[in-house]
Design an enzyme around this catalytic site. Structure first.
Site, short mmCIF file in Angstrom:
data_model
loop_
_atom_site.label_atom_id
_atom_site.label_comp_id
_atom_site.label_asym_id
_atom_site.label_seq_id
_atom_site.Cartn_x
_atom_site.Cartn_y
_atom_site.Cartn_z
N LYS A 11 0.85 -1.21 0.00
CA LYS A 11 0.00 0.00 0.00
C LYS A 11 0.88 1.25 0.00
CE LYS A 11 0.59 1.66 4.45
NZ LYS A 11 1.77 2.46 4.52
N ASP A 141 -2.31 -1.44 10.42
CA ASP A 141 -2.74 -1.35 9.02
C ASP A 141 -3.05 -2.72 8.40
OD1 ASP A 141 -0.14 -2.15 8.88
OD2 ASP A 141 0.60 -0.36 7.85
O1 C5P Z 1 0.42 -1.17 14.86
P1 C5P Z 1 1.80 -1.29 14.30
O2 C5P Z 1 2.59 -2.38 14.98
O3 C5P Z 1 1.85 -1.37 12.83
O4 C5P Z 1 2.54 0.07 14.67
C1 C5P Z 1 3.92 0.22 14.66
C2 C5P Z 1 4.31 1.38 15.56
O5 C5P Z 1 3.85 2.62 15.02
C3 C5P Z 1 3.67 1.30 16.95
O6 C5P Z 1 4.52 0.65 17.84
C4 C5P Z 1 3.50 2.74 17.33
O7 C5P Z 1 4.70 3.21 17.90
C5 C5P Z 1 3.35 3.47 16.01
N1 C5P Z 1 1.93 3.79 15.71
C6 C5P Z 1 1.31 4.83 16.37
N2 C5P Z 1 0.00 5.11 16.09
C7 C5P Z 1 -0.69 4.39 15.17
C8 C5P Z 1 -0.07 3.34 14.47
C9 C5P Z 1 1.26 3.07 14.76
O8 C5P Z 1 1.90 5.51 17.21
N3 C5P Z 1 -1.95 4.71 14.92
#
Ligand code: C5P
Length: 314
Positions: A11, A141
């Site tokens: 994406k 995501d």
């Molecule tokens: O959810 P995911 O593991 O993909 O997110 C990776 C990192 O990105 C999280 O550890 C967080 O620090 C940050 N993040 C965030 N807010 C979001 C999505 C991700 O702060 N909405």
């Protein structure tokens, strides 16, 4: 043993606005996510053991619990213990085409493919919403990656409102092989530097979150106006990534000098993309960029914006 082969598209972010802090430590976001043709291929096969085993043609990709695709299989085993007992473990084989640390959701889309593949393998008959609920437990995501296409994503990124895909557009993706950016680092640094601009209370936060639905870029997408979409691309994370990675900033600046509809960094980078309205123009932009930045470590791809998420391979 039965197996399924799936196509797992990457994406790009057409829009990424950081609205504020969430009680769970994440950020409240307003994004527009867009699937592209660049994709990994994932095979999920019952292996007749009680193990989850992973194989990948890219040695940089870990094959243990640190890989989201592995964690997706472990989550399925945990959530459906009867099926795990009946069907056993899985072998997951990944043909990696999406670069790593690129802001293209490569790890997330592989995990989404494992959820879809194991639902088929274990004949669970889960709905899209049920698969997306599992996906949200693994990463922000991943629910989008399951359905793909084009969507407004709010909350952590898991609350989705689908849009008609501008699949008449093409993209040039550009990424230096040696620059991989941690998403957690990008958000943490953004918080350190720009917390003052966060929504101060819940009411403001909800207002800003709703505003994206009536935003100019959403109308441009609905009206299939490629020129306007290109002009309205936006990403708050550029404010921390570009000053820290001058090579990415220079790449973005060089792409901006070429004839495209618009240029932006995807997610937390390090991929920079340009939108164009034909495959021929995508190829021209690639050639021009190669001449202007003759660095063998600069990887380029041309791809089309697509309306599909995880799909069975033919
Ligand atoms: O959810 P995911 O593991 O993909 O997110 C990776 C990192 O990105 C999280 O550890 C967080 O620090 C940050 N993040 C965030 N807010 C979001 C999505 C991700 O702060 N909405």
């Amino acid at each position: 043993m039965q197996s399924y082969s799936l196509i797992a598209p990457a994406k790009i972010n057409l829009y990424l606005e950081i609205i504020g802090d969430r009680p769970d430590g994440y950020h409240e976001l307003a994004m527009i996510l867009q699937s592209i043709g660049l994709a990994d291929r994932i095979d999920v096969r019952a292996n007749g053991t009680d193990q989850i085993r992973m194989y990948c043609d890219d040695p940089q990709v870990p094959s243990d619990e640190s890989n989201l695709a592995y964690r997706a299989a472990a989550l399925m085993a945990q959530e459906f213990p009867q099926s795990y007992k009946q069907f056993g473990g899985v072998d997951i084989t990944i043909e990696k085409r999406i670069p790593i640390g690129a802001g293209l959701a490569g790890g997330s889309t592989d995990a989404a493919a494992v959820l879809v593949g194991m639902d088929l393998l274990w004949k669970l008959g889960l709905t899209q919403i049920e698969i997306q609920e599992l996906a949200a437990m693994l990463g922000s995501d991943i629910p989008f990656c399951v359905t793909g296409g084009t969507a407004i994503a709010t909350g952590r990124g898991e609350q989705l409102s689908p849009l008609t895909s501008p699949d008449f557009l093409y993209a040039v993706l550009a990424k230096y092989g040696d620059i991989a950016i941690s998403t957690a680092w990008a958000y943490k640094t953004y918080r350190q530097q720009f917390r003052d601009s966060y929504a101060p209370d819940n009411e403001t936060l909800i207002g800003r979150k709703q505003r994206v639905h009536s935003g100019a870029i959403v109308s441009a997408i609905t009206q299939r106006d490629g020129k306007r979409i290109g002009q309205l691309l936006y990403n708050d994370l550029e404010r921390v990534v570009l000053p820290t990675y001058p090579k990415v900033a220079k790449l973005r600046q060089t792409l901006e000098e070429l004839d495209t509809l618009g240029v932006m960094m995807s997610g937390s980078g390090s991929t920079v993309f340009a939108l164009v309205d034909s495959q021929a123009q995508a190829e021209t932009v690639c050639q021009q960029l190669r001449t202007l930045l003759p660095n063998p470590d600069l990887n380029l791809w041309t791809t089309q914006l697509t309306a599909s998420g995880i799909q069975l391979a033919h």
